[in-house]
Design an enzyme around this catalytic site. Structure first.
Site, PDB file in Angstrom:
ATOM      1  CB  THR A 193       7.982 -20.717  29.744  1.00 53.56           C
ATOM      2  OG1 THR A 193       7.630 -19.546  29.006  1.00 53.56           O
ATOM      3  CG2 THR A 193       7.180 -21.899  29.232  1.00 53.56           C
ATOM      4  CB  SER A 194       6.218 -23.731  34.504  1.00 55.96           C
ATOM      5  OG  SER A 194       5.773 -22.649  35.280  1.00 55.96           O
TER       6      SER A 194
END
Length: 411
Positions: free
Chosen positions: A76-77
């Site tokens: 998840t950035s």
């Protein structure tokens, strides 16, 4: 899904604090993106057990999957780059968007912004990633707003029966696949973390005739693309006298005869200083990009513990260049009066002074011609009509086209 129990009030408090910071730092600039970030529960999309302060930090990415060696291959950035990419894309209600690289949270943000009349398709090559994203989207109420597809996005996607208004690529891409441009509408925007000789910029492109021009760019790093579009680095190990290694990592062209560097770390080190200075706390990320564009033999460095370089980490940065039988790397030294540092280069090898001088000349060129200018990027797909490029334009040959970087003076 993160089943670590947080009460709703605590999660909302952390979420609002994150959004407030993103607004204050101008990473969120539109009401639609602000609303999406205040609405979508990020903590329900990250790995189980992740604390709220980690989940809702501005610049923390959170691993979703690692390979057998522990390397992160899906994540998840970080929230700041998710916000910037969505702003770069210029999304709004009723628009259609393709996300390349799934995780769930970003797709939920996109669904919030485009609304029930819009369309979000999220694709990933890894079936475990897509299964997880699909499940989390269903559990959080976004299952109807996002179509999750397991496929290699290097190829055309049958799930897309019409061009999309925007494409967001959420993995590091060495090139732009022709299929992406086929899926993009004539006036659409593609936002892609483009890898350029080892340095990444998240660039928003729109069409201009037969090519694409940048409208904005952000500094960020992403896990690399998998599948047909993957591009692996080549790594060369330089042993020191104690058997520890300095690693030279090349994404672009590798110098012809790397054997010339055999025993290079046993030679006397030299250094050359540039006279170019920088204040503490000021970014010089565009210097790295300048090196990638114009410095022959450019590479990135990694060092083992026990090497001389490992003991001096605060005085250098992991950007270097091979120059025949020698190599140089970016160094800094504190200014006598304090408050900043001077750039220079340290080098090993018989011709170490020449290697260091070549790097310092590029530092000085960046200071004269690039430091106070924003780089502009252009992508020329195969078959487009390319102009004659001047010496002030870096040309990076890709598989499906050519990317160029220019530091143009303001009009």
């Amino acid at each position: 899904m993160n089943t670590l129990r947080h009460d709703d009030a605590s999660a909302a408090e952390f979420r609002d604090a994150l959004v407030d910071t993103l607004l204050a730092n101008k990473m969120i600039t539109s009401p639609a993106v602000e609303r999406a970030f205040r609405t979508v529960p990020r903590h329900l999309f990250v790995a189980e057990g992740t604390p709220l302060d980690v989940t809702y930090a501005v610049d923390n990415s959170v691993a979703i999957k690692r390979d057998p060696d522990g390397v992160v291959i899906s994540s998840t950035s970080a929230a700041y780059i998710q916000a910037r990419m969505i702003e770069q894309a210029g999304l709004g209600p009723g628009m259609s968007v393709l996300e390349i690289g799934s995780g769930g949270f970003n797709a939920a943000l996109l669904a919030e912004i485009v609304g029930p009349d819009g369309r979000v398709v999220s694709v990933d090559i890894d079936p475990q990633v897509t299964d997880r994203a699909r499940e989390l989207l269903e559990q959080t109420g976004y299952g109807d707003g996002v179509t999750v597809v397991q496929a290699d996005a290097e190829n055309p996607l049958p799930a897309l029966d019409a061009p999309v208004d925007a494409i967001l690529v959420t993995v590091g891409a060495w090139d732009l696949a022709p299929a992406w441009l086929e899926h993009l509408s004539t006036d659409g925007t593609i936002v892609v973390p483009l890898r350029m000789n080892g340095i990444t910029r998240t660039i928003a492109f729109h069409r201009e005739g037969d090519h694409l021009v940048s409208t904005s760019a952000e500094v960020a790093g992403f896990v690399p693309m998998q599948g047909e579009g993957a591009r692996d680095e080549r790594v060369f190990l330089l042993p020191d006298r104690n058997g520890h290694h300095v690693k030279l990592r090349f994404e672009g062209d590798v110098p012809a005869d790397m054997s010339l560097l055999d025993g290079v770390l046993k030679t006397e080190r030299t250094e050359v200083w540039s006279g170019v200075t920088i204040k503490h706390g000021v970014s010089f990320a565009d210097l790295h990009l300048w090196f990638a564009a114009f410095l022959p033999g450019f590479c990135k460095l990694a060092v083992d513990e026990g090497t001389d370089l490992a003991a001096e980490r605060k005085s250098w940065f992991p950007f270097g260049a091979v120059h025949g039988d020698s190599f140089a790397y970016l160094a800094v030294r504190p200014l006598p009066e304090g408050g900043g540092s001077e750039f220079g280069a340290r080098a090993y090898g018989v011709h170490g002074e020449a290697a260091a001088t070549a790097m310092v000349e590029q530092i000085q060129a960046w200071d004269r011609e690039g430091r106070d200018r924003e780089p502009a990027f252009t992508y020329w797909p195969t078959g487009s009509t390319r102009p004659e490029f001047g010496e002030d334009t870096a040309v990076l040959v890709k598989t499906h086209g050519v990317a160029t970087i220019s530091w143009l003076p303001e009009a």
